[in-house]
Design a protein around this motif. Structure first.
Motif, PDB file in Angstrom:
ATOM      1  N   ARG A 274       0.847  -1.191   0.000  1.00 64.53           N
ATOM      2  CA  ARG A 274       0.000   0.000   0.000  1.00 64.53           C
ATOM      3  C   ARG A 274       0.886   1.246   0.000  1.00 64.53           C
ATOM      4  N   GLN A 275       1.449   1.535  -1.124  1.00 65.01           N
ATOM      5  CA  GLN A 275       2.302   2.702  -1.290  1.00 65.01           C
ATOM      6  C   GLN A 275       1.694   3.588  -2.376  1.00 65.01           C
ATOM      7  N   GLY A 276       1.988   4.885  -2.295  1.00 64.32           N
ATOM      8  CA  GLY A 276       1.490   5.791  -3.320  1.00 64.32           C
ATOM      9  C   GLY A 276       0.019   6.075  -3.156  1.00 64.32           C
ATOM     10  N   LEU A 277      -0.351   6.625  -1.996  1.00 64.93           N
ATOM     11  CA  LEU A 277      -1.751   6.858  -1.711  1.00 64.93           C
ATOM     12  C   LEU A 277      -2.214   8.233  -2.172  1.00 64.93           C
ATOM     13  N   GLY A 278      -1.376   8.920  -2.930  1.00 62.28           N
ATOM     14  CA  GLY A 278      -1.790  10.192  -3.493  1.00 62.28           C
ATOM     15  C   GLY A 278      -1.597  11.380  -2.599  1.00 62.28           C
ATOM     16  N   GLY A 279      -0.986  11.182  -1.449  1.00 59.89           N
ATOM     17  CA  GLY A 279      -0.698  12.297  -0.580  1.00 59.89           C
ATOM     18  C   GLY A 279      -1.252  12.129   0.821  1.00 59.89           C
ATOM     19  N   ILE A 280      -0.340  12.079   1.798  1.00 58.71           N
ATOM     20  CA  ILE A 280      -0.706  12.056   3.210  1.00 58.71           C
ATOM     21  C   ILE A 280      -0.106  13.322   3.809  1.00 58.71           C
ATOM     22  N   TYR A 281      -0.942  14.200   4.314  1.00 54.05           N
ATOM     23  CA  TYR A 281      -0.514  15.528   4.733  1.00 54.05           C
ATOM     24  C   TYR A 281      -0.699  15.684   6.235  1.00 54.05           C
ATOM     25  N   THR A 282       0.381  16.112   6.917  1.00 54.57           N
ATOM     26  CA  THR A 282       0.305  16.378   8.347  1.00 54.57           C
ATOM     27  C   THR A 282       0.643  17.842   8.590  1.00 54.57           C
TER      28      THR A 282
ATOM     29  N   GLU B 273      -0.799  20.957  18.271  1.00 53.57           N
ATOM     30  CA  GLU B 273      -1.709  20.092  17.537  1.00 53.57           C
ATOM     31  C   GLU B 273      -1.051  19.601  16.240  1.00 53.57           C
ATOM     32  N   ALA B 274      -1.430  18.414  15.820  1.00 52.84           N
ATOM     33  CA  ALA B 274      -1.012  17.868  14.530  1.00 52.84           C
ATOM     34  C   ALA B 274      -2.232  17.229  13.879  1.00 52.84           C
ATOM     35  N   HIS B 275      -2.504  17.620  12.654  1.00 52.96           N
ATOM     36  CA  HIS B 275      -3.667  17.112  11.932  1.00 52.96           C
ATOM     37  C   HIS B 275      -3.187  16.391  10.672  1.00 52.96           C
ATOM     38  N   THR B 276      -3.628  15.157  10.488  1.00 55.41           N
ATOM     39  CA  THR B 276      -3.229  14.364   9.327  1.00 55.41           C
ATOM     40  C   THR B 276      -4.452  14.035   8.482  1.00 55.41           C
ATOM     41  N   ILE B 277      -4.319  14.248   7.172  1.00 57.76           N
ATOM     42  CA  ILE B 277      -5.401  13.924   6.247  1.00 57.76           C
ATOM     43  C   ILE B 277      -4.840  13.116   5.079  1.00 57.76           C
ATOM     44  N   GLN B 278      -5.703  12.312   4.508  1.00 60.98           N
ATOM     45  CA  GLN B 278      -5.386  11.563   3.286  1.00 60.98           C
ATOM     46  C   GLN B 278      -6.584  11.751   2.354  1.00 60.98           C
ATOM     47  N   PRO B 279      -6.605  12.849   1.602  1.00 62.22           N
ATOM     48  CA  PRO B 279      -7.823  13.233   0.886  1.00 62.22           C
ATOM     49  C   PRO B 279      -8.149  12.399  -0.347  1.00 62.22           C
ATOM     50  N   THR B 280      -7.138  11.793  -0.957  1.00 65.94           N
ATOM     51  CA  THR B 280      -7.352  11.169  -2.258  1.00 65.94           C
ATOM     52  C   THR B 280      -8.270   9.951  -2.140  1.00 65.94           C
TER      53      THR B 280
END
Length: 354
Positions: free
Chosen positions: A92-100, A107-114
């Protein structure tokens, strides 16, 4: 009372290494001293003491940049993989972008929008690369059969994927159509190559040529899905942070060398970051694997920029160039090395003439 043993004692024979050690008697003591006096003379002691200063510098430097990296806000680390989440899921590599997003509040917020369709299309486009990896080592050996078990396993995995497709009459979605056609064409090729019994280069090229249009179309659809989803999510962060905080934003795009230029994540931030700071605050981190490593990298870059300004100065062109080097990807000794090479080349040319 125990009686003394009346048999002759076993014979003592000198060992080979003992006899060889007799040669040492011919050596001067000063020859034996050299490797033992590892502290050396005053010149060696001076060198070692200076190196020891450098060791302390490295320790203090590492501690400092680590702390600086945790004092840069706001910061976004944009990764394409998340090995920390599940180290066993290496596929499971290349998920289109994991942003923290890291904020000064802690605070730290992580999203995986794709969306998942992006991952599906990317994985599908890698099928021919998997087949290439199995077959290509044997392209020059028509008698080789070592590839057959892996190819049979690949065939079973493609068949399992096809079994989960909707019925042909329901393939109204273009993504499902691409999925069906890529899997079916790949399954046909695998059956053909197994029947052929050879890792045939021409057959692989024919297969690749057939699916090339599907891969290109899938790539375009995946890129559109990625850009739309990530742009929407990142613009939401931009609005929440406000103009001044967004202007201070640092971004690290973690990557590897083969895909380090103009990646989708880099293009996104190049588009939406503040034009006044994007050139210095958008950082591509090659070989950076984790978010914590990315924060260390930012700490180094930010700390180095101040250190260069204070230590090297900007009062003359030499200082300005050296400061720019430390604030960029150019090595600080680049100019010195180039001048040294010019002198060396000039000397060699002169020697040829003479």
């Amino acid at each position: 009372m125990t009686q003394p043993h009346d048999k002759t004692l076993w014979q003592f024979i000198d060992g080979e290494t003992f006899r060889a050690a007799a040669n040492l008697h011919q050596h001067e003591v000063k020859e034996l001293v050299i490797p033992c006096a590892h502290a050396g003379d005053r010149k060696t002691a001076l060198h070692d003491s200076i190196v020891d200063i450098h060791r302390m510098m490295r320790r203090e430097y590492a501690a400092n940049i680590h702390k600086v990296g945790r004092n840069v806000y706001p910061l976004i680390v944009a990764r394409d993989t998340e090995p920390e989440r599940n180290r066993l899921d290496t596929g499971r590599q290349g998920l289109g972008g994991i942003y923290t997003l890291y904020l000064e509040t802690g605070e730290a917020h992580t999203i995986q929008p794709t969306p998942r369709d992006y991952e599906r299309l990317k994985c599908l486009s890698h099928i021919p690369l998997g087949l290439f990896s199995i077959l290509s080592p044997h392209f020059l050996d028509p008698e080789a059969r070592e590839w057959v078990p892996q190819m049979a396993t690949f065939e079973a995995k493609i068949a399992a994927a096809m079994a989960n497709l909707p019925d042909g009459a329901d393939l109204s979605c273009r993504i499902d159509q691409i999925t069906h056609n890529l899997l079916a064409t790949s399954a046909d090729f695998v059956r053909t190559i197994l029947l052929m019994g050879r890792a045939n280069l021409d057959a692989f090229e024919d297969y690749a040529r057939t699916i090339r249009p599907l891969i290109r179309e899938g790539m375009d659809i995946a890129a559109k899905l990625q850009m739309e989803a990530c742009m929407t999510a990142l613009l939401k962060w931009k609005a929440e942070l406000g103009p001044e905080a967004w202007r201070q934003l640092h971004v690290v795009v973690t990557t590897i060398w083969p895909v380090s230029e103009h990646s989708p994540r880099w293009q996104l931030f190049r588009t939406i970051m503040d034009p006044e700071t994007v050139d210095t605050h958008l950082i591509v981190g090659e070989g950076v694997r984790t978010a914590e490593d990315a924060r260390d990298l930012v700490g180094r870059i930010v700390a180095d920029r101040l250190a260069a300004r204070l230590i090297l100065g900007i009062d003359d062109e030499r200082g300005q160039r050296m400061t720019q080097c430390i604030s960029s990807r150019t090595d600080v000794v680049a100019d010195s090395a180039y001048r040294a090479l010019q002198e060396l080349c000039g000397r060699h040319e002169t020697e040829k003439v003479v």
